[in-house]
Design a protein around this motif. Structure first.
Motif, PDB file in Angstrom:
ATOM      1  N   GLU A 129      33.762  -8.628  -6.167  1.00 18.82           N
ATOM      2  CA  GLU A 129      33.270  -9.049  -7.478  1.00 18.82           C
ATOM      3  C   GLU A 129      34.221 -10.031  -8.164  1.00 18.82           C
ATOM      4  N   ASN A 130      35.360 -10.286  -7.531  1.00 18.77           N
ATOM      5  CA  ASN A 130      36.334 -11.225  -8.107  1.00 18.77           C
ATOM      6  C   ASN A 130      37.251 -11.716  -6.988  1.00 18.77           C
ATOM      7  N   ALA A 131      36.690 -12.523  -6.094  1.00 18.17           N
ATOM      8  CA  ALA A 131      37.440 -12.918  -4.898  1.00 18.17           C
ATOM      9  C   ALA A 131      37.300 -14.410  -4.616  1.00 18.17           C
ATOM     10  N   SER A 132      38.374 -14.984  -4.100  1.00 21.27           N
ATOM     11  CA  SER A 132      38.345 -16.378  -3.652  1.00 21.27           C
ATOM     12  C   SER A 132      37.727 -16.440  -2.263  1.00 21.27           C
ATOM     13  N   ASP A 133      37.435 -17.643  -1.802  1.00 21.25           N
ATOM     14  CA  ASP A 133      36.909 -17.789  -0.445  1.00 21.25           C
ATOM     15  C   ASP A 133      37.952 -17.394   0.598  1.00 21.25           C
ATOM     16  N   LEU A 134      39.221 -17.630   0.300  1.00 22.62           N
ATOM     17  CA  LEU A 134      40.286 -17.185   1.199  1.00 22.62           C
ATOM     18  C   LEU A 134      40.204 -15.673   1.400  1.00 22.62           C
ATOM     19  N   GLU A 135      40.025 -14.949   0.302  1.00 22.67           N
ATOM     20  CA  GLU A 135      39.933 -13.490   0.366  1.00 22.67           C
ATOM     21  C   GLU A 135      38.653 -13.040   1.059  1.00 22.67           C
ATOM     22  N   MET A 136      37.535 -13.702   0.746  1.00 20.10           N
ATOM     23  CA  MET A 136      36.266 -13.307   1.359  1.00 20.10           C
ATOM     24  C   MET A 136      36.253 -13.612   2.856  1.00 20.10           C
ATOM     25  N   PHE A 137      36.889 -14.694   3.248  1.00 18.14           N
ATOM     26  CA  PHE A 137      36.989 -15.016   4.673  1.00 18.14           C
ATOM     27  C   PHE A 137      37.731 -13.892   5.399  1.00 18.14           C
ATOM     28  N   ALA A 138      38.834 -13.435   4.809  1.00 16.72           N
ATOM     29  CA  ALA A 138      39.601 -12.344   5.412  1.00 16.72           C
ATOM     30  C   ALA A 138      38.795 -11.045   5.431  1.00 16.72           C
ATOM     31  N   CYS A 177      21.494 -11.584   2.707  1.00 16.85           N
ATOM     32  CA  CYS A 177      21.889 -11.155   1.356  1.00 16.85           C
ATOM     33  C   CYS A 177      21.861  -9.631   1.255  1.00 16.85           C
ATOM     34  N   GLU A 178      20.792  -9.046   1.749  1.00 20.76           N
ATOM     35  CA  GLU A 178      20.644  -7.590   1.685  1.00 20.76           C
ATOM     36  C   GLU A 178      21.723  -6.895   2.512  1.00 20.76           C
ATOM     37  N   TRP A 179      22.020  -7.456   3.674  1.00 20.46           N
ATOM     38  CA  TRP A 179      23.039  -6.865   4.546  1.00 20.46           C
ATOM     39  C   TRP A 179      24.397  -6.876   3.850  1.00 20.46           C
ATOM     40  N   LEU A 180      24.737  -8.002   3.234  1.00 22.74           N
ATOM     41  CA  LEU A 180      26.023  -8.109   2.539  1.00 22.74           C
ATOM     42  C   LEU A 180      26.059  -7.216   1.299  1.00 22.74           C
ATOM     43  N   GLN A 181      24.942  -7.134   0.593  1.00 24.81           N
ATOM     44  CA  GLN A 181      24.884  -6.254  -0.572  1.00 24.81           C
ATOM     45  C   GLN A 181      25.162  -4.811  -0.166  1.00 24.81           C
ATOM     46  N   ASN A 182      24.585  -4.398   0.949  1.00 19.89           N
ATOM     47  CA  ASN A 182      24.822  -3.039   1.448  1.00 19.89           C
ATOM     48  C   ASN A 182      26.276  -2.858   1.885  1.00 19.89           C
ATOM     49  N   LEU A 183      26.845  -3.889   2.496  1.00 18.36           N
ATOM     50  CA  LEU A 183      28.241  -3.819   2.930  1.00 18.36           C
ATOM     51  C   LEU A 183      29.171  -3.617   1.742  1.00 18.36           C
ATOM     52  N   PHE A 184      28.918  -4.337   0.659  1.00 14.43           N
ATOM     53  CA  PHE A 184      29.780  -4.244  -0.521  1.00 14.43           C
ATOM     54  C   PHE A 184      29.673  -2.885  -1.204  1.00 14.43           C
ATOM     55  N   GLU A 185      28.573  -2.183  -0.966  1.00 17.18           N
ATOM     56  CA  GLU A 185      28.379  -0.882  -1.603  1.00 17.18           C
ATOM     57  C   GLU A 185      29.070   0.242  -0.842  1.00 17.18           C
ATOM     58  N   LYS A 186      29.528  -0.030   0.373  1.00 15.58           N
ATOM     59  CA  LYS A 186      30.156   1.024   1.186  1.00 15.58           C
ATOM     60  C   LYS A 186      31.545   1.372   0.666  1.00 15.58           C
ATOM     61  N   GLY A 198      42.009 -20.360  -4.755  1.00 16.86           N
ATOM     62  CA  GLY A 198      42.163 -19.764  -6.074  1.00 16.86           C
ATOM     63  C   GLY A 198      40.930 -19.566  -6.915  1.00 16.86           C
ATOM     64  N   GLU A 199      39.794 -20.163  -6.551  1.00 19.91           N
ATOM     65  CA  GLU A 199      38.608 -20.027  -7.399  1.00 19.91           C
ATOM     66  C   GLU A 199      37.910 -18.702  -7.119  1.00 19.91           C
ATOM     67  N   LYS A 200      37.844 -17.857  -8.142  1.00 18.59           N
ATOM     68  CA  LYS A 200      37.261 -16.526  -7.990  1.00 18.59           C
ATOM     69  C   LYS A 200      35.748 -16.554  -8.221  1.00 18.59           C
ATOM     70  N   VAL A 201      35.041 -15.803  -7.403  1.00 14.45           N
ATOM     71  CA  VAL A 201      33.580 -15.723  -7.486  1.00 14.45           C
ATOM     72  C   VAL A 201      33.166 -14.259  -7.437  1.00 14.45           C
ATOM     73  N   ASN A 202      32.129 -13.918  -8.194  1.00 18.71           N
ATOM     74  CA  ASN A 202      31.535 -12.588  -8.095  1.00 18.71           C
ATOM     75  C   ASN A 202      30.467 -12.654  -7.008  1.00 18.71           C
ATOM     76  N   ALA A 203      30.833 -12.231  -5.807  1.00 24.67           N
ATOM     77  CA  ALA A 203      29.933 -12.354  -4.662  1.00 24.67           C
ATOM     78  C   ALA A 203      28.674 -11.511  -4.834  1.00 24.67           C
ATOM     79  N   LYS A 204      28.791 -10.376  -5.512  1.00 31.36           N
ATOM     80  CA  LYS A 204      27.617  -9.520  -5.709  1.00 31.36           C
ATOM     81  C   LYS A 204      26.572 -10.225  -6.570  1.00 31.36           C
ATOM     82  N   GLU A 205      27.022 -10.847  -7.648  1.00 31.71           N
ATOM     83  CA  GLU A 205      26.088 -11.565  -8.516  1.00 31.71           C
ATOM     84  C   GLU A 205      25.503 -12.774  -7.793  1.00 31.71           C
TER      85      GLU A 205
END
Length: 204
Positions: free
Chosen positions: A109-118, A195-204, A164-171
């Motif tokens: 919900e507050n991650a850069s692309d560097l963080e999301m890639f990891a 989208c649905e698959w990632l939404q479910n992943l973030f809820e785990k 450094g640019e933070k994005v709320n991936a869920k939104e």
């Protein structure tokens, strides 16, 4: 009336305005880059282990027709309790940059692309891979592109935005899923499922 003089002044003003906008945006993203994140740890090249293994690759824009490759590694210091994905790339000035991303500290919900890639690369290593996608991060990047706020053509700020640019991936996923799920086309429906698959992943 001195049309040439007016034209010259207008051109000068346009260039100055453009420069000011670019400088302002660059300052904003440099501020983001300098903000602290528990997940991201910049390390020295001397701290790299020769036993690390390559687990992913992506790019970010660095110039017109130029992209910088970012390689993801799994270092030996990564554990199940503290999983780490190490990122390495060489910037346009030739400087090597290495970051350890502590996956458990990444907040989608507050991650850069560097963080999301990891984060998404690690999830794939543990067997959680998006069906029919090249890889998890590629699917996420494509979804982000559909959201209309991706920076693939922002050559000036590509690096600072990637880090450094933070994005709320869920939104972001909610926004894209809301309209793309209504399109009765195989590609659109596949993206909706991503989208649905990632939404479910973030809820785990």
């Amino acid at each position: 009336m001195d049309l040439c003089g007016i034209s010259a002044r207008a051109s000068s003003y346009a260039k100055e305005s453009s420069y000011n906008v670019i400088s302002e945006r660059k300052g904003i993203f440099e501020s983001c880059l300098n903000s602290k994140s528990k997940a991201v740890e910049q390390i020295d090249e001397s701290d790299i282990s020769s036993d690390r293994k390559v687990v992913g690759i992506t790019t970010f824009p660095a110039g017109e027709g130029v992209k910088i490759g970012v390689i993801a590694y799994e270092p030996p210091e990564s554990t199940r309790e503290d999983p780490i994905i190490q990122m390495g790339y060489t910037d346009m000035s030739g400087e090597k940059k290495i970051y350890n991303i502590h996956v458990n500290e990444v907040d989608p919900e507050n991650a850069s692309d560097l963080e999301m890639f990891a984060y998404l690369t690690y999830k794939e290593l543990t067997g959680e891979k998006i069906p029919n996608a090249l890889n998890n991060y590629d699917a996420y990047s494509r979804i982000k592109d559909y959201d209309g706020d991706y920076y693939r053509h922002d050559y000036i700020n590509g690096e600072s935005r990637f880090i450094g640019e933070k994005v709320n991936a869920k939104e972001l996923l909610d926004r894209v899923h809301a309209w793309i799920s209504q399109i009765q086309h195989p590609d659109a429906q596949m993206t909706a499922r991503w989208c649905e698959w990632l939404q479910n992943l973030f809820e785990k």
